[in-house]
Design a protein around this motif. Structure first.
Motif, PDB file in Angstrom:
ATOM      1  N   GLY A  98       0.859  -1.307  -0.009  1.00 53.84           N
ATOM      2  CA  GLY A  98       0.065   0.030   0.010  1.00 53.84           C
ATOM      3  C   GLY A  98       0.562   1.289  -0.076  1.00 53.84           C
ATOM      4  N   ALA A 102       0.394   4.831  -2.482  1.00 50.51           N
ATOM      5  CA  ALA A 102      -0.075   5.728  -1.654  1.00 50.51           C
ATOM      6  C   ALA A 102       0.798   6.960  -1.632  1.00 50.51           C
ATOM      7  CB  ALA A 102      -0.527   5.408  -0.182  1.00 50.51           C
ATOM      8  N   HIS A 103       1.893   6.751  -1.256  1.00 56.28           N
ATOM      9  CA  HIS A 103       3.079   7.892  -1.211  1.00 56.28           C
ATOM     10  C   HIS A 103       3.204   8.294  -2.745  1.00 56.28           C
ATOM     11  CE1 HIS A 103       3.562   6.827   2.900  1.00 56.28           C
ATOM     12  NE2 HIS A 103       4.459   7.652   2.881  1.00 56.28           N
ATOM     13  N   TYR A 106       0.763  10.759  -2.909  1.00 53.65           N
ATOM     14  CA  TYR A 106       0.680  11.747  -1.910  1.00 53.65           C
ATOM     15  C   TYR A 106       1.768  12.745  -2.217  1.00 53.65           C
ATOM     16  CZ  TYR A 106       2.162  13.137   3.034  1.00 53.65           C
ATOM     17  OH  TYR A 106       2.785  13.856   4.270  1.00 53.65           O
ATOM     18  N   SER A 140      -4.015  10.514  -0.574  1.00 55.57           N
ATOM     19  CA  SER A 140      -3.328   9.380  -0.455  1.00 55.57           C
ATOM     20  C   SER A 140      -4.013   8.370   0.864  1.00 55.57           C
ATOM     21  CB  SER A 140      -2.017   9.620   0.297  1.00 55.57           C
ATOM     22  OG  SER A 140      -1.867  10.469   1.437  1.00 55.57           O
ATOM     23  N   ASP A 141      -4.691   8.895   1.589  1.00 57.18           N
ATOM     24  CA  ASP A 141      -5.335   8.054   2.857  1.00 57.18           C
ATOM     25  C   ASP A 141      -6.574   7.565   2.217  1.00 57.18           C
ATOM     26  OD1 ASP A 141      -3.502   8.715   4.837  1.00 57.18           O
ATOM     27  OD2 ASP A 141      -4.916  10.411   5.726  1.00 57.18           O
ATOM     28  N   PHE A 143      -6.611   5.939  -0.450  1.00 55.95           N
ATOM     29  CA  PHE A 143      -6.027   4.821  -1.016  1.00 55.95           C
ATOM     30  C   PHE A 143      -5.353   3.750   0.118  1.00 55.95           C
ATOM     31  CE2 PHE A 143      -2.612   2.063  -2.713  1.00 55.95           C
ATOM     32  CZ  PHE A 143      -3.235   1.560  -3.955  1.00 55.95           C
ATOM     33  N   MET A 144      -4.913   4.568   1.154  1.00 60.77           N
ATOM     34  CA  MET A 144      -4.180   3.701   1.996  1.00 60.77           C
ATOM     35  C   MET A 144      -4.721   3.261   3.322  1.00 60.77           C
ATOM     36  SD  MET A 144      -0.836   2.555   2.745  1.00 60.77           S
ATOM     37  CE  MET A 144      -0.057   1.815   4.055  1.00 60.77           C
TER      38      MET A 144
END
Length: 316
Positions: A98, A102-103, A106, A140-141, A143-144
């Motif tokens: 993940g 995600a990053h 981000y 990003s959150d 997705f994460m």
């Protein structure tokens, strides 16, 4: 002939008239931003993962007697002795799968918003940094968050999940899709101020530190500024992290009230009634110990990747 390092510094100096080094040049591709971010995210989470596992366990409300830890050193020795050293890495696969994407999202969002707000221009732009960080974490959150739920379920004492897919499928069958996002509003309530504070502190610290050193890429500046910014932001947002942990691990709880916690305020009420104010600071030391070096690693890795792309462009 000039060394590779000298060429890199010279290339950075040439670009400084056009953009602030803390952001990639405006004409850099989105792929470059995302690749740098993915590299940073995996490096950050993997290195400090065992301390993150300890933080999760120390934040659990109403833990079993075998999962009560008095400190980081005690926790490490207890877990290693009772469950084996490798148990400290349980759930890492969820982070690796993940964290990269995600990053990537981000840092890509961060660079795009920062450029749009003029944050890459010469000078100090704390509002642009804070806004860019907040937008980055919202994206990003989303997705994460499911991967973070899986990670924390696997980190718990007595967890029986054997893999990422095993945990995801069992949680989905037992609790539905909502289990992966019940903590998302709380996550945002924590990570938006965390990231805004972290990015503002990081940008400000690097500006101050770089004035006293040679311009351009300086690993010590990015590492120090990242570590300090991450530690401060982590300490300030610990209460919301405790609430998030309760919501993300509620399905594994034997306590009926915790198991049926509905959201941020309901979870906060449970913690307050049972432990008072001190309950909101469970695992703060472990969180700071995790966040400070993690953020230092993250920013250092990101800046290394940025420096690589700058060098590659100049050589091409």
């Amino acid at each position: 002939m000039a060394s590779t390092t000298e060429k890199l510094i010279a290339a950075v100096h040439e670009e400084e008239d056009e953009y602030d080094y803390e952001g990639l040049p405006p004409n850099f591709s989105l792929a470059a931003n995302m690749a740098a971010g993915a590299f940073a995210g995996i490096a950050e989470h993997s290195v400090m993962y065992p301390i993150d596992l300890l933080k999760t366990r120390m934040q659990v409300v109403n833990p079993t007697p075998a999962a009560i830890y008095t400190g980081i050193g005690n926790a490490i020795s207890t877990i290693s002795r009772a469950e084996g050293y490798m148990s400290l890495w349980r759930g890492l696969s969820s982070v690796v799968v993940g964290a990269g994407p995600a990053h990537a999202v981000y840092f890509a969002t961060y660079e795009v918003v920062k450029q749009a707000m003029g944050g890459n221009a010469a000078g100090h732009h704390p509002v642009a940094a804070a806004t860019s960080g907040a937008c980055a974490t919202i994206a990003s959150d989303a997705f994460m968050n499911p991967f973070d739920v899986i990670k924390q379920r696997m980190q718990l004492h007595g967890s029986t999940y054997t893999s990422l897919t095993d945990c995801a499928s069992k949680v989905f069958r037992a609790e539905g899709l909502r289990a992966f996002y019940v903590s998302y509003p709380t996550t945002l309530a924590m990570t938006v101020p965390f990231t805004a504070l972290q990015f503002t502190a990081y940008e400000s610290l690097t500006k101050v530190m770089q004035k006293k050193r040679a311009p351009g890429y300086d690993p010590l500046v990015h590492c120090t500024a990242g570590g300090l910014a991450g530690g401060v932001a982590a300490a300030a947002t610990t209460p919301l992290d405790v609430i998030k942990t309760l919501l993300q691990t509620r399905g594994s709880a034997t306590d009926s009230e915790i198991r049926h916690a509905r959201g941020l305020f309901n979870a906060a009420g449970i913690i307050w009634r049972r432990e008072g104010a001190k309950g909101f600071f469970r695992g703060m030391n472990a969180r700071v110990v995790t966040a400070a070096p993690s953020t230092a690693i993250c920013w250092s890795a990101y800046e290394v990747a940025k420096a690589y792309f700058i060098k590659a462009r100049e050589e091409s």
